[in-house]
Write a protein that holds these residues in place. Structure first.
Motif, PDB file in Angstrom:
ATOM      1  N   LEU A 217       0.831  -1.203   0.000  1.00 26.13           N
ATOM      2  CA  LEU A 217       0.000   0.000   0.000  1.00 26.13           C
ATOM      3  C   LEU A 217       0.865   1.252   0.000  1.00 26.13           C
ATOM      4  N   THR A 218       0.362   2.284  -0.656  1.00 27.12           N
ATOM      5  CA  THR A 218       1.013   3.586  -0.534  1.00 27.12           C
ATOM      6  C   THR A 218       0.725   4.136   0.863  1.00 27.12           C
ATOM      7  N   ASP A 219       1.466   5.160   1.257  1.00 27.69           N
ATOM      8  CA  ASP A 219       1.263   5.743   2.583  1.00 27.69           C
ATOM      9  C   ASP A 219      -0.160   6.277   2.738  1.00 27.69           C
ATOM     10  N   ASP A 220      -0.648   6.971   1.718  1.00 22.81           N
ATOM     11  CA  ASP A 220      -2.000   7.539   1.792  1.00 22.81           C
ATOM     12  C   ASP A 220      -3.060   6.444   1.872  1.00 22.81           C
ATOM     13  N   LYS A 221      -2.855   5.378   1.101  1.00 22.11           N
ATOM     14  CA  LYS A 221      -3.819   4.276   1.114  1.00 22.11           C
ATOM     15  C   LYS A 221      -3.805   3.567   2.468  1.00 22.11           C
ATOM     16  N   PHE A 222      -2.618   3.400   3.033  1.00 22.15           N
ATOM     17  CA  PHE A 222      -2.522   2.766   4.352  1.00 22.15           C
ATOM     18  C   PHE A 222      -3.291   3.584   5.384  1.00 22.15           C
ATOM     19  N   ARG A 223      -3.069   4.904   5.387  1.00 23.43           N
ATOM     20  CA  ARG A 223      -3.737   5.763   6.374  1.00 23.43           C
ATOM     21  C   ARG A 223      -5.251   5.755   6.171  1.00 23.43           C
ATOM     22  N   SER A 224      -5.674   5.783   4.922  1.00 26.65           N
ATOM     23  CA  SER A 224      -7.105   5.777   4.620  1.00 26.65           C
ATOM     24  C   SER A 224      -7.757   4.471   5.077  1.00 26.65           C
ATOM     25  N   ASP A 225      -7.123   3.345   4.765  1.00 29.14           N
ATOM     26  CA  ASP A 225      -7.664   2.044   5.171  1.00 29.14           C
ATOM     27  C   ASP A 225      -7.681   1.909   6.691  1.00 29.14           C
ATOM     28  N   TYR A 226      -6.618   2.373   7.314  1.00 28.85           N
ATOM     29  CA  TYR A 226      -6.513   2.302   8.780  1.00 28.85           C
ATOM     30  C   TYR A 226      -7.684   3.046   9.425  1.00 28.85           C
ATOM     31  N   LYS A 227      -7.954   4.248   8.948  1.00 25.91           N
ATOM     32  CA  LYS A 227      -9.043   5.058   9.490  1.00 25.91           C
ATOM     33  C   LYS A 227     -10.399   4.406   9.244  1.00 25.91           C
ATOM     34  N   ASN A 228     -10.638   3.973   8.015  1.00 30.65           N
ATOM     35  CA  ASN A 228     -11.939   3.385   7.669  1.00 30.65           C
ATOM     36  C   ASN A 228     -12.196   2.090   8.433  1.00 30.65           C
ATOM     37  N   GLU A 229     -11.181   1.257   8.537  1.00 28.11           N
ATOM     38  CA  GLU A 229     -11.351  -0.027   9.223  1.00 28.11           C
ATOM     39  C   GLU A 229     -11.598   0.171  10.717  1.00 28.11           C
ATOM     40  N   LEU A 230     -10.927   1.152  11.316  1.00 28.25           N
ATOM     41  CA  LEU A 230     -11.161   1.428  12.738  1.00 28.25           C
ATOM     42  C   LEU A 230     -12.576   1.950  12.969  1.00 28.25           C
ATOM     43  N   ASN A 231     -13.054   2.794  12.086  1.00 27.70           N
ATOM     44  CA  ASN A 231     -14.417   3.313  12.233  1.00 27.70           C
ATOM     45  C   ASN A 231     -15.457   2.207  12.066  1.00 27.70           C
ATOM     46  N   ILE A 232     -15.184   1.255  11.183  1.00 31.81           N
ATOM     47  CA  ILE A 232     -16.082   0.099  11.034  1.00 31.81           C
ATOM     48  C   ILE A 232     -16.080  -0.734  12.314  1.00 31.81           C
ATOM     49  N   LEU A 233     -14.894  -0.959  12.872  1.00 32.77           N
ATOM     50  CA  LEU A 233     -14.790  -1.716  14.123  1.00 32.77           C
ATOM     51  C   LEU A 233     -15.528  -1.013  15.259  1.00 32.77           C
ATOM     52  N   LEU A 234     -15.452   0.315  15.280  1.00 33.32           N
ATOM     53  CA  LEU A 234     -16.147   1.066  16.322  1.00 33.32           C
ATOM     54  C   LEU A 234     -17.660   0.880  16.204  1.00 33.32           C
ATOM     55  N   ARG A 235     -18.184   0.920  14.986  1.00 33.55           N
ATOM     56  CA  ARG A 235     -19.625   0.694  14.796  1.00 33.55           C
ATOM     57  C   ARG A 235     -20.016  -0.719  15.235  1.00 33.55           C
ATOM     58  N   GLN A 236     -19.189  -1.693  14.896  1.00 33.63           N
ATOM     59  CA  GLN A 236     -19.471  -3.078  15.297  1.00 33.63           C
ATOM     60  C   GLN A 236     -19.412  -3.229  16.816  1.00 33.63           C
ATOM     61  N   LEU A 237     -18.475  -2.516  17.429  1.00 31.68           N
ATOM     62  CA  LEU A 237     -18.339  -2.566  18.883  1.00 31.68           C
ATOM     63  C   LEU A 237     -19.579  -1.976  19.558  1.00 31.68           C
ATOM     64  N   LYS A 238     -20.073  -0.871  19.031  1.00 30.50           N
ATOM     65  CA  LYS A 238     -21.280  -0.251  19.586  1.00 30.50           C
ATOM     66  C   LYS A 238     -22.476  -1.193  19.471  1.00 30.50           C
ATOM     67  N   GLN A 239     -22.567  -1.898  18.349  1.00 32.51           N
ATOM     68  CA  GLN A 239     -23.655  -2.856  18.178  1.00 32.51           C
ATOM     69  C   GLN A 239     -23.547  -3.997  19.184  1.00 32.51           C
ATOM     70  N   ALA A 240     -22.314  -4.459  19.429  1.00 30.21           N
ATOM     71  CA  ALA A 240     -22.102  -5.542  20.393  1.00 30.21           C
ATOM     72  C   ALA A 240     -22.472  -5.094  21.805  1.00 30.21           C
ATOM     73  N   VAL A 241     -22.132  -3.858  22.148  1.00 24.51           N
ATOM     74  CA  VAL A 241     -22.460  -3.327  23.480  1.00 24.51           C
ATOM     75  C   VAL A 241     -23.970  -3.196  23.649  1.00 24.51           C
ATOM     76  N   ASP A 242     -24.661  -2.771  22.600  1.00 20.93           N
ATOM     77  CA  ASP A 242     -26.118  -2.604  22.675  1.00 20.93           C
ATOM     78  C   ASP A 242     -26.836  -3.918  22.973  1.00 20.93           C
ATOM     79  N   LEU A 243     -26.236  -5.033  22.580  1.00 19.98           N
ATOM     80  CA  LEU A 243     -26.873  -6.340  22.790  1.00 19.98           C
ATOM     81  C   LEU A 243     -26.728  -6.842  24.220  1.00 19.98           C
ATOM     82  N   ILE A 244     -25.840  -6.211  24.981  1.00 12.29           N
ATOM     83  CA  ILE A 244     -25.589  -6.658  26.355  1.00 12.29           C
ATOM     84  C   ILE A 244     -26.571  -5.987  27.302  1.00 12.29           C
ATOM     85  N   LYS A 245     -27.235  -6.780  28.102  1.00 11.49           N
ATOM     86  CA  LYS A 245     -28.247  -6.257  29.034  1.00 11.49           C
ATOM     87  C   LYS A 245     -27.757  -6.380  30.474  1.00 11.49           C
TER      88      LYS A 245
END
Length: 245
Positions: A217-245
């Motif tokens: 990956l180029t430097d810009d592509k690495f940074r872009s993927d890193y940011k996007n993948e972390l934001n996806i993980l954050l959304r998934q994490l929020k969904q997992a937390v919502d399921l816990i009662k």
């Protein structure tokens, strides 16, 4: 109230006293309090958050729980210091060193950094604290990645070589808030949801200690993927937390 919980305002870590079981719990650890005077002293701290426990009060507790002849020739301050030392050693077994603070010339109290948690705040507060902490760490990691140098090895892999203190800081913060959350929600019926949460938080952890590797990956592509993948993980994490009662 059989269980009383305090939360650290900076780390979101919790400590719970189970009065019936004579135990302190925090960070996945449990300590049984054998000494009756120390137990009563902890009860006083947990049930009287904003009250100074004076030297004379501690000495009276010790003499009541032990005997009137126990350390009878010692000043109240000496007795108090000895039993606070015992109490702090118990807290150290839970990796907590700032719960009890000294009020010079008066006695001791619970640190202002620790606040009692009401029962109703479990859902309203603990989930928010957990997610806010993780969100802040992710945002900090993305910001760091935007300025950090991207390294490339001979295999074509791209990665960040972080400041080790930064990686350790992120690990410590996630470790603290995850175990505080686990202490709060570890109940029968939550095992599947908690395993799902563990899977998500483990993935986030690998990113925020900068173990994420890109392939050709180029430097810009690495940074872009890193940011996007972390934001996806954050959304998934929020969904997992919502399921816990």
């Amino acid at each position: 109230m059989n269980q009383i919980t305090f939360k650290h305002i900076e780390t979101s870590r919790t400590i719970t006293m189970d009065i019936n079981l004579k135990m302190l719990k925090s960070f996945g650890r449990e300590v049984f309090i054998q000494d009756s005077a120390v137990l009563f002293l902890f009860e006083r701290f947990f049930t009287h958050k904003n009250v100074f426990v004076e030297y004379s009060d501690i000495a009276s507790i010790v003499r009541e729980k032990k005997s009137t002849f126990h350390m009878e020739d010692c000043a109240d301050s000496i007795i108090a210091n000895k039993y606070i030392f015992k109490s702090r050693n118990i807290l150290k077994n839970l990796m907590i060193d700032d719960f009890i603070v000294t009020v010079r010339g008066v006695g001791y109290k619970v640190s202002n950094k620790w606040l009692p948690v009401s029962g109703k705040s479990k859902d309203e507060d603990q989930k928010d604290v957990f997610l806010n902490t993780i969100t802040n760490i992710i945002q900090d990691s993305i910001k760091y990645s935007e300025a950090a140098e991207i390294s490339h090895d001979r295999s074509g892999f791209s990665f960040i070589k972080p400041n080790k203190e930064k990686a350790l800081e992120h690990f410590s913060r996630i470790d603290d808030c995850y175990h505080s959350f686990l202490d709060c929600y570890s109940e029968p019926g939550n095992s599947i949801e908690l395993l799902e949460l563990r899977e998500k938080i483990t993935k986030v952890l690998l990113y925020v200690i900068y173990w994420r590797v890109g392939d050709s990956l180029t430097d810009d592509k690495f940074r872009s993927d890193y940011k996007n993948e972390l934001n996806i993980l954050l959304r998934q994490l929020k969904q997992a937390v919502d399921l816990i009662k």
